[in-house]
Design a protein around this motif. Sequence first.
Motif, mmCIF file in Angstrom:
data_model
loop_
_atom_site.group_PDB
_atom_site.id
_atom_site.type_symbol
_atom_site.label_atom_id
_atom_site.label_comp_id
_atom_site.label_asym_id
_atom_site.label_seq_id
_atom_site.Cartn_x
_atom_site.Cartn_y
_atom_site.Cartn_z
ATOM 1 N N UNK A 185 -0.881 0.658 -3.651
ATOM 2 C CA UNK A 185 -0.344 -0.290 -2.683
ATOM 3 C C UNK A 185 -0.644 -1.726 -3.089
ATOM 4 N N UNK A 186 -1.848 -1.969 -3.592
ATOM 5 C CA UNK A 186 -2.211 -3.329 -3.962
ATOM 6 C C UNK A 186 -1.536 -3.750 -5.256
ATOM 7 N N UNK A 187 -1.534 -2.873 -6.266
ATOM 8 C CA UNK A 187 -0.974 -3.250 -7.563
ATOM 9 C C UNK A 187 0.542 -3.398 -7.511
ATOM 10 N N UNK A 188 1.206 -2.473 -6.836
ATOM 11 C CA UNK A 188 2.666 -2.468 -6.844
ATOM 12 C C UNK A 188 3.276 -3.318 -5.744
ATOM 13 N N UNK A 189 2.547 -3.509 -4.639
ATOM 14 C CA UNK A 189 3.160 -4.167 -3.486
ATOM 15 C C UNK A 189 2.305 -5.290 -2.892
ATOM 16 N N UNK A 190 1.128 -5.552 -3.459
ATOM 17 C CA UNK A 190 0.276 -6.594 -2.905
ATOM 18 C C UNK A 190 -0.129 -6.313 -1.476
ATOM 19 N N UNK A 191 -0.278 -5.045 -1.147
ATOM 20 C CA UNK A 191 -0.502 -4.611 0.234
ATOM 21 C C UNK A 191 -1.883 -3.980 0.342
ATOM 22 N N UNK A 192 -2.702 -4.484 1.253
ATOM 23 C CA UNK A 192 -4.021 -3.926 1.481
ATOM 24 C C UNK A 192 -4.067 -3.184 2.801
ATOM 25 N N UNK A 193 -4.105 -1.850 2.808
ATOM 26 C CA UNK A 193 -4.113 -1.100 4.062
ATOM 27 C C UNK A 193 -5.442 -1.241 4.779
ATOM 28 N N UNK A 194 -5.408 -1.229 6.107
ATOM 29 C CA UNK A 194 -6.650 -1.189 6.869
ATOM 30 C C UNK A 194 -7.259 0.195 6.734
ATOM 31 N N UNK A 195 -8.522 0.333 7.112
ATOM 32 C CA UNK A 195 -9.186 1.637 7.042
ATOM 33 C C UNK A 195 -8.467 2.654 7.913
ATOM 34 N N UNK A 196 -8.054 2.227 9.105
ATOM 35 C CA UNK A 196 -7.365 3.145 10.017
ATOM 36 C C UNK A 196 -6.014 3.565 9.445
ATOM 37 N N UNK A 197 -5.280 2.627 8.863
ATOM 38 C CA UNK A 197 -3.979 2.957 8.282
ATOM 39 C C UNK A 197 -4.115 3.929 7.126
ATOM 40 N N UNK A 198 -5.134 3.718 6.296
ATOM 41 C CA UNK A 198 -5.331 4.599 5.155
ATOM 42 C C UNK A 198 -5.724 6.003 5.614
ATOM 43 N N UNK A 199 -6.563 6.101 6.630
ATOM 44 C CA UNK A 199 -6.942 7.420 7.141
ATOM 45 C C UNK A 199 -5.726 8.160 7.696
#
Length: 325
Positions: free
Chosen positions: A266-280
């Motif tokens: 998500x970070x490398x391809x889209x510059x997107x950092x998920x929250x802990x809750x979103x990732x879970x």
Amino acid sequence: MNSTFERAIAAFEPAHWPLAVGFSGGADSTALLAACAARWPGQVVAFHVHHGLQAAADGFEQHCRSMCERLGVPLVVHRVDARHATGESPEDAARRARYAAFAEMARADEARGAIRSVVLGHHADDQVETLLLALSRGAGLPGLAAMPAHAQRNGLDIYRPLLAVAGAEVREWLAGRELPWIEDPTNEDARYTRNRIRSVLLPAVEQAFPQFRSTFARSVGHAAQAQQLLNELAAQDLESVGSPPRIATLQALSRARQANVLRHWLMRSHGCGPSAAQLEQLLDQVRACTTRGHRIHLKVGAGFVERRGDLLHWYNVAPSPKTSL
């Protein structure tokens, strides 16, 4: 050359010239600019970002102009709108605006050649504040690794050579040379968490643990090393699962490795950092995705992760529900 500050400057060597110093007019950046200008005369330029957030900002700029004239250093000024959006941290908004401005100034300053190196005056106290802020937010390893001594951002090499130098030592060096600096009035504003840490927490920590700067720095180093290993593992796993990731290949990994590689993707391809809750939530959906009709459509960062066939995709805007399976 007896002070920690002087040893830090002597040990610092940027990879590219000329060198730009992020110069706010405060004590730390003033000391850094003066020391760099003395060591590398004619090869240093000052970058000043006018944030436009307070009435004193014009006075800050004028002070910086006067100081640069005194030191014989060219000054580049860039004005930004650093106001934060609703729900956004004012400090984070100003930080992003500042780094974007550095990149703009580096590209625009063609007269001195392409600038690729920017040095910042963050010191040991700033590093401890960053670590404590990360702990207060329940951050993972990237947050606990705090500020790196060298990083690349927006095409620039960002250096912080003073991370082992206490803030008081920087000011002592500056006062000994009778160089003036400005005090940002917002540094006393208790509404900002970092200011409360600086004025209340750090004195108590120093009383209980006098060597806290060096011991905390070792913990930061351990966290940074561990994060580097996780990044290397994530890069290897991403080669296996693909980009966008194949769900079945993801499911063959442990949950921890799934989290690591998805965060990396998500970070490398889209510059997107998920929250802990979103990732879970995303991990739960990946685990539950055992039938062809299982639908995945989750808010992640500023966009959405969706299942498309055997793959996961991330979108800035949610596609129509009719095309989400």
